[in-house]
Design a protein around this motif. Structure first.
Motif, short mmCIF file in Angstrom:
data_model
loop_
_atom_site.label_atom_id
_atom_site.label_comp_id
_atom_site.label_asym_id
_atom_site.label_seq_id
_atom_site.Cartn_x
_atom_site.Cartn_y
_atom_site.Cartn_z
N VAL A 82 0.70 -1.13 0.05
CA VAL A 82 0.05 0.14 -0.05
C VAL A 82 0.86 1.11 0.17
O VAL A 82 1.75 1.45 0.82
CB VAL A 82 -0.86 0.20 1.13
N PHE A 83 0.66 2.11 -1.10
CA PHE A 83 1.47 3.49 -1.20
C PHE A 83 0.68 4.45 -0.64
O PHE A 83 -0.26 4.86 -1.22
CB PHE A 83 2.23 3.41 -2.53
N GLU A 84 1.16 5.24 0.27
CA GLU A 84 0.27 6.40 0.96
C GLU A 84 0.72 7.45 -0.03
O GLU A 84 1.84 8.03 -0.36
CB GLU A 84 0.72 6.68 2.27
N ARG A 85 -0.38 8.22 -0.30
CA ARG A 85 -0.44 9.52 -1.20
C ARG A 85 -0.46 10.64 -0.14
O ARG A 85 0.08 10.71 0.78
CB ARG A 85 -1.24 9.50 -2.20
N LYS A 86 -1.69 11.51 -0.40
CA LYS A 86 -1.83 12.77 0.15
C LYS A 86 -2.82 12.41 1.34
O LYS A 86 -2.66 12.99 2.62
CB LYS A 86 -2.67 13.77 -0.66
N THR A 87 -3.78 11.35 1.33
CA THR A 87 -4.51 10.90 2.46
C THR A 87 -3.52 10.15 3.48
O THR A 87 -3.08 9.13 2.92
CB THR A 87 -5.70 10.33 2.11
#
Length: 287
Positions: free
Chosen positions: A143-148
Motif C-alpha cells: 500500500v502506497f500512501e499518497r496525500k491521504t
C-alpha cells in the motif's frame, strides 16, 4: 473600518513597491524553513501544535489590524516569553531535526548519491520484490500512501519505519512468518508497518474469483487516494488498485511507470524542482 483598509492598503503597497532582491531571498528562506517544519511534524502530534502556533500568529496580526490593544498585548506577551515552552513542546521534533542535519550528505562522508539516484534504487528494490514474489507465487499487498494519511491503518499493524529493501519486503511476505498476513504500508521512502488490516470492498465491486487480498486492495482505495500493488498467491499475477478500481495484469513496465509517477509527485520543494529542471535541461541539450 477606514483605518483597517488603510492599513491593509499600506501593507500591500509596501509589498509591491519596496520589495527588493534581499527581501525576496529572505522570504524564500523563511518559506523553506516553514516547509521543512511542516514535513518534520507531519504525521506527528507536533503537527497540531504547529497549526495552533500559526493560528496564534494570525490572531496577533488581526488583533493589531483591528486595534484590539488588550488582546494584542496579551498574545504578544505569550509569544515573546514562550520560547522555552515551544522548546519543551517540540522537543521530539527538534531532536529529530538535529539528527537529520547530522546525517546530511553535506556532513556525512562517503555518501555521494543524489535524490534521483536514491529514488531509482528504491524503485528497483520494489520491482525486484514484486517480480520475485510473483515468480514464487507468494501473496503480497503493498500500500502506497499518497496525500491521504494512513496512520490509522499503520496502527493496526506492526510498526517498522524501515528503509525500503527487497530482502526486507520479501521476508515480510514469506509464508508462515509472523508478519506475512496483511498489508505493508509504504510512506515516501519508508516501510512504515507490516501486517496491517485493510477494509474490504464490496464483493460486487471486485472481479469474481478474486479473494480477500484483492478485496482489501480495492477497499482501501475506495475511501483514500492510496495505491496498492497486489500479488496473487494462487496465480502469481500482479494487480494494481487505485480509485476503487482494479487493473490486472500489471506488468513490470506498469510497475516502474507507477513508481516513477508516485515518487515524482511526492518530491517537492526548491531542491527537487531545481533537480528536475537541471535534468530536463541536460536531456534537451543532449537530444
Amino acid at each position: 473600518m477606514n483605518d483597517i483598509w488603510s492599513t491593509i492598503r499600506g501593507m500591500a503597497w509596501s509589498l509591491t513597491h519596496r520589495l527588493g532582491i534581499i527581501d525576496v531571498i529572505d522570504i524564500l528562506i523563511v518559506a523553506v524553513i516553514i516547509y521543512e517544519l511542516l514535513l518534520l511534524t507531519r504525521h506527528t502530534r507536533g503537527s497540531a501544535l504547529l497549526k495552533g502556533l500559526f493560528l496564534l500568529f494570525l490572531i496577533v496580526l488581526l488583533s493589531n489590524i483591528l486595534g484590539l490593544t488588550s488582546l494584542n498585548w496579551l498574545l504578544l506577551a505569550v509569544l515573546q516569553n514562550g520560547a522555552i515552552v515551544l522548546v519543551v513542546l517540540f522537543q521530539p521534533e527538534l531532536r529529530k531535526a538535529l539528527e537529520r542535519m547530522g546525517r546530511s550528505r553535506l556532513i556525512t562522508k562517503g555518501s555521494h548519491r543524489n535524490a534521483d539516484e536514491d529514488t531509482e534504487v528504491i524503485i528497483e528494490e520494489i520491482v525486484q520484490t514484486v517480480v520475485d514474489l510473483s515468480r514464487r507465487r507468494v501473496g503480497a499487498l503493498l500500500v502506497f500512501e499518497r496525500k491521504t494519511g494512513l496512520q490509522d491503518v499503520v496502527e493496526t499493524g506492526t510498526m517498522l519505519n524501515s528503509e525500503i529493501s527487497a530482502p526486507l519486503l520479501e521476508n515480510i511476505f514469506e509464508p508462515n512468518t509472523p508478519l506475512h498476513d496483511g498489508a505493508v504500508v509504504i510512506r515516501d521512502d519508508r516501510v512504515m508497518a507490516a501486517a496491517c488490516i485493510l477494509p474490504l470492498a464490496e464483493a460486487s465491486g471486485v472481479i469474481r474469483g478474486l479473494g480477500t487480498r484483492h478485496r482489501a486492495a480495492v477497499g482501501i482505495t475506495e475511501n483514500t487516494d492510496a495505491a496498492v500493488i497486489v500479488v496473487s498467491e494462487q496465480t502469481g499475477i500482479v494487480s494494481f488498485a487505485a480509485d476503487g478500481m482494479l487493473k490486472r495484469p500489471f506488468t513490470v513496465e506498469d510497475i516502474k511507470a507507477f513508481l516513477h509517477e508516485f515518487y515524482t509527485s511526492r518530491a517537492s520543494g526548491i531542491g527537487s524542482i531545481l533537480r528536475r529542471l537541471k535534468k530536463r535541461f541536460t536531456e534537451e541539450k543532449t537530444a
